[in-house]
Design an enzyme around this catalytic site. Structure first.
Site, PDB file in Angstrom:
ATOM      1  N   ARG A  81       0.844  -1.196   0.000  1.00  9.95           N
ATOM      2  CA  ARG A  81       0.000   0.000   0.000  1.00  9.95           C
ATOM      3  C   ARG A  81       0.885   1.254   0.000  1.00  9.95           C
ATOM      4  O   ARG A  81       2.010   1.234   0.487  1.00  9.95           O
ATOM      5  CB  ARG A  81      -0.916   0.001   1.220  1.00  9.95           C
ATOM      6  CG  ARG A  81      -1.860  -1.196   1.261  1.00  9.95           C
ATOM      7  CD  ARG A  81      -2.830  -1.086   2.420  1.00  9.95           C
ATOM      8  NE  ARG A  81      -3.656  -2.273   2.537  1.00  9.95           N
ATOM      9  CZ  ARG A  81      -4.744  -2.494   1.806  1.00  9.95           C
ATOM     10  NH1 ARG A  81      -5.127  -1.593   0.910  1.00  9.95           N
ATOM     11  NH2 ARG A  81      -5.452  -3.591   1.970  1.00  9.95           N
ATOM     12  N   ILE A 158      -8.900 -12.343  -5.778  1.00  9.55           N
ATOM     13  CA  ILE A 158      -9.585 -13.612  -5.559  1.00  9.55           C
ATOM     14  C   ILE A 158     -11.093 -13.420  -5.416  1.00  9.55           C
ATOM     15  O   ILE A 158     -11.850 -14.393  -5.510  1.00  9.55           O
ATOM     16  CB  ILE A 158      -9.045 -14.343  -4.302  1.00  9.55           C
ATOM     17  CG1 ILE A 158      -9.460 -13.625  -3.014  1.00  9.55           C
ATOM     18  CG2 ILE A 158      -7.543 -14.518  -4.383  1.00  9.55           C
ATOM     19  CD1 ILE A 158      -9.193 -14.420  -1.757  1.00  9.55           C
ATOM     20  N   ASP A 159     -11.552 -12.186  -5.231  1.00 12.34           N
ATOM     21  CA  ASP A 159     -12.957 -11.942  -4.914  1.00 12.34           C
ATOM     22  C   ASP A 159     -13.887 -12.067  -6.117  1.00 12.34           C
ATOM     23  O   ASP A 159     -15.092 -12.264  -5.952  1.00 12.34           O
ATOM     24  CB  ASP A 159     -13.134 -10.551  -4.302  1.00 12.34           C
ATOM     25  CG  ASP A 159     -12.308 -10.357  -3.046  1.00 12.34           C
ATOM     26  OD1 ASP A 159     -12.095 -11.350  -2.332  1.00 12.34           O
ATOM     27  OD2 ASP A 159     -11.863  -9.226  -2.789  1.00 12.34           O
ATOM     28  N   GLN A 656      -5.098 -38.488 -16.383  1.00 13.80           N
ATOM     29  CA  GLN A 656      -5.788 -37.272 -16.846  1.00 13.80           C
ATOM     30  C   GLN A 656      -7.308 -37.410 -16.786  1.00 13.80           C
ATOM     31  O   GLN A 656      -8.028 -36.413 -16.781  1.00 13.80           O
ATOM     32  CB  GLN A 656      -5.351 -36.949 -18.279  1.00 13.80           C
ATOM     33  CG  GLN A 656      -3.885 -36.620 -18.407  1.00 13.80           C
ATOM     34  CD  GLN A 656      -3.382 -36.765 -19.824  1.00 13.80           C
ATOM     35  OE1 GLN A 656      -3.569 -35.869 -20.647  1.00 13.80           O
ATOM     36  NE2 GLN A 656      -2.738 -37.888 -20.124  1.00 13.80           N
TER      37      GLN A 656
END
Length: 737
Positions: A81, A158-159, A656
């Site tokens: 920040r 991430i939100d 896979q």
């Protein structure tokens, strides 16, 4: 006035706000794409703090500097920040630091606050330079060389709370972390017949809580966009008790960190725990997942998304006029596109305003139709039992066909519960179309599919059998005998072929004249009428995880790995996994392999090893060439590598197709099944008999007439005529420059 440059002098890249998995992939893509255009890139370390401070916090990056960061979580260039950047004086210092490095373009990777701050900086640019000239801090000539600041923004968060992109970088990885934790909690909770309250991140956006609940067997979810109605405490307790009464051994309540009631009062995990413990009379535990949701290696999707976003950001900065408005590079409808940055910021802030004014319906609408649909589907899936129906009106069946694909069980679970909730009889066909012809058909109940959403494989079985004329007749007989009114086919290439065979024989057998709908479920992503298939995301994550381990195994050696992945005649898995793992070369069936291309690739790789490279990676799709096999290529590279490197072959094989389905495959299997149930319901209610294929097209779920199937596939290959991912194949070339 000096002539305005058509391309930026140099580009700066910074990561700001909370860290998000995939940020490093975006930084790497910016560096490699800029190098492809001959543009210098400077990394601004520690975000806006580094921009204001300057000095050693602004450093040039070369392609070699980003070679090993693709798989790393967090951000290698740091984030911090900066109160100073919020001041005019701080931004003036930032402008001086940029022009002294010749930087007049920025790629900012962060949230809405970081991006809005960058746009203010851009708008003030000419004034800041004028003040620097007046103060004698820079020369007029230097200011004239950089009259504009170009800006492109990528959302790293991430939100998943930003308008202008359907997915933000980091959200998919966060979902992986949450679902891994919830899956683990379900097993321990069931062992003790216990209830857990789980708090997840998301600030004031309920995306992570909503999707993780949909992808697991959560009993209740509390999200900011949909505060519970009055009396929710009693209702939640009744629902959990009802679940226990029908045999559920455990309960999980997911609470978004921004959850609140309709009066705006915050709902905490501790409040929910205390309530449930008092009402249920049992030990209730809290799990706060916290910052583990941010951490760890990025998922395959986040690596691919961030790579594509970073690439387009530089392309836009390179092509746009210097005074063009700042752009947000995002994912819209499965397409990476640019949108006006501030329009996206304003739309994001509009959601917050709606929630503050308690317009929750408007907030959900502003999140997008997909968000609202997920809420509705979850409401039904989470019920302890279907809503009472006067009579069972229709009988629908679900069948798998083709190879196993993670997400198949989630689809059956959704079909059973959503169908029963409509008052239908739901039948599961065991062992694919062979089982349909044999009459291996069973009626399903609500709890028969409990826990299936998280299970890999196919509980009702699947195979690649495509019925011939005799098989068609037997299937028609069984459909009539079991009074099946509609059929859902969830599968891959063989499933679509079999469905079309039933469709085209309906004029011969009345029993086949029923509505049919196909849903794409194959790791190969090779069926028509859909850009994505359920199962391919899980397969990609499996490949990426294995390749990460393979790379680690070669840290102390100088080695090239030739990794073979599945896909049959479709190169999707090879292409995307190659981008997500930083492959030096990807061989695809669509391109084929020639001796000239192999020779060129060997020489190029040798040059890189001479320059200091330690590990090489070649990804080969299994159907690339019948002659130049993985073993042949390995032997060739091993021989020609001489003293520079040795080569090893890795055939990943059937792993896979296995493993628990990824969040994407669980959620999309559920949503797509809901659409299929809705399609059958409309057809049956109206007397329709249509056949359709449901798929992702431009990011939307759309139905395509099954009659068009033959025209949508290639004649001599097992893949669609049109493949959306193929339009981006140039990415592989840029990312290996």
């Amino acid at each position: 006035m000096p002539e305005v440059q058509s391309a930026p002098s140099s580009i700066g890249v910074l990561t700001s706000g909370g860290d998000a998995a995939g940020m490093n992939a975006a930084v790497r893509a910016v560096v490699l794409t800029a190098a492809h255009h001959g543009i210098d890139v400077y990394a601004v370390h520690e975000a806006y703090h580094g921009l204001v401070t300057g000095g050693d916090l602004i450093r040039r990056m070369e392609p070699i500097d980003v070679e090993a960061i693709l798989h790393q979580g967090g951000t290698v260039i740091g984030t911090a920040r900066s109160k100073q950047f919020r001041t005019r004086e701080g931004r003036r210092s930032a402008a001086r630091n940029l022009v002294e490095h010749g930087i007049d373009a920025l790629v900012v990777i962060g949230g809405d606050g970081s991006l809005a701050g960058a746009n203010l900086f851009r708008q003030e640019w000419s004034g800041l330079l004028a003040e620097l000239v007046e103060a004698g801090d820079i020369s007029q000539d230097l200011a004239d060389e950089h009259p504009f600041l170009r800006l492109a923004g990528l959302v790293g968060s991430i939100d998943n709370d930003m308008a202008g992109t359907d997915m933000t970088v980091g959200a998919d990885t966060a979902l992986h972390r949450i679902i891994e934790a919830l899956d683990a909690l379900h097993s321990t909770a069931a062992s003790h017949q216990r209830t857990f309250v789980v708090e997840v991140m998301g600030r004031n956006c309920g995306y992570l809580a909503l999707m993780s609940s949909l992808a697991t067997a959560a009993s209740w979810v509390l999200i900011p966009e949909r505060p519970p109605d009055e009396g929710w405490r009693e209702q939640m307790c009744r629902d959990i008790k009802a679940g226990r009464s029908i045999g559920r051994r455990h309960s999980v309540v997911v609470v978004a960190e921004g959850a609140h009631d309709r009066d705006g009062n915050r709902i905490t995990a501790e409040q929910v725990r205390a309530l449930l413990q008092d009402e249920l009379g049992e030990d209730v535990r809290i799990t706060v997942l916290g910052h583990v949701q941010r951490g760890g290696a990025p998922s395959a999707f986040d690596r691919y998304l961030a790579t594509h976003l970073g690439f387009l950001a530089v392309e836009r900065l390179h092509a746009d006029t210097p005074d063009a408005p700042a752009q947000l590079i995002g994912l819209r409808g499965n397409r990476v596109v640019a949108s006006p940055l501030m329009e996206c910021v304003e739309r994001t802030q509009e959601v917050a305003k709606r929630m503050k004014s308690r317009d929750y319906a408007g907030a959900i609408q502003a999140r997008g139709g997909y968000f609202a649909e997920s809420c509705r589907v979850l409401d039904t899936i989470q019920q302890a039992a279907p809503r009472p129906a006067e009579a069972k009106r229709f009988r629908i069946a679900v069948v798998h066909a083709g190879g196993p694909a993670p997400g198949m069980n989630a689809a059956v679970r959704a079909a059973v519960r959503l169908g029963l909730d409509r008052g239908y009889t739901v039948l599961a066909v065991k062992n694919g179309f062979r089982g349909l012809g044999d009459g291996d058909i069973h009626e399903m109940d609500w709890m028969d599919v409990s826990g299936w959403v998280s299970d890999g494989g196919a509980e009702i079985g699947t195979n690649r059998y495509v019925p011939d004329s005799v098989g068609i007749a037997r299937i028609a007989e069984q459909i009539a005998a079991h009074r099946i009114d509609g059929l859902i086919i969830a599968g891959g290439w063989a499933g679509y072929r079999a469905a079309h065979e039933l469709y085209r024989h309906r004029h011969e057998y009345d029993a086949l004249d029923i509505p049919l709908v196909c849903m794409p479920m194959t790791i190969n992503n090779d069926v028509p009428a859909s850009e994505l298939s359920i199962g391919s995301d899980t397969a990609l994550n499996s490949i990426v995880s294995d390749v990460d381990k393979i790379r680690q195994s070669a840290v102390a050696t100088r080695r090239v790995f030739i990794v073979e992945v599945m896909g049959h005649d479709c190169g999707y898995l090879a292409f995307v996994s190659g981008l997500a793992t930083g492959a030096d070369r990807v061989y695809l069936p669509e391109d084929g392999i020639t001796l000239n291309s192999l020779t060129t690739d060997v020489r190029a790789l040798a040059e890189r090893f001479r320059a200091g490279k330690r590990v090489g990676l070649i990804v080969r799709s299994e159907g690339s060439d019948r002659v130049y096999t993985t073993r042949f290529i390995t032997a060739l590279f091993d021989k020609e590598g001489a003293e520079l490197f040795d080569a090893r072959e890795e055939v990943l094989g059937y792993v896979q197709e296995g493993g628990d389905p990824s969040p994407f495959d669980r959620v999309q299997a559920t949503i797509m099944t809901a659409r299929c149930i809705g399609f059958l319901s409309e057809q049956l209610s109206s007397g329709g008999r249509a056949g359709a294929m449901l798929g992702f097209q431009s990011g939307e779920l759309r139905f395509t007439d099954l009659a068009h199937y033959p025209t949508l596939i290639e004649d001599n290959a097992q893949r669609p005529v049109e493949q959306q991912w193929w339009d981006h194949r140039h990415l592989a070339d840029v990312m290996r420059d």
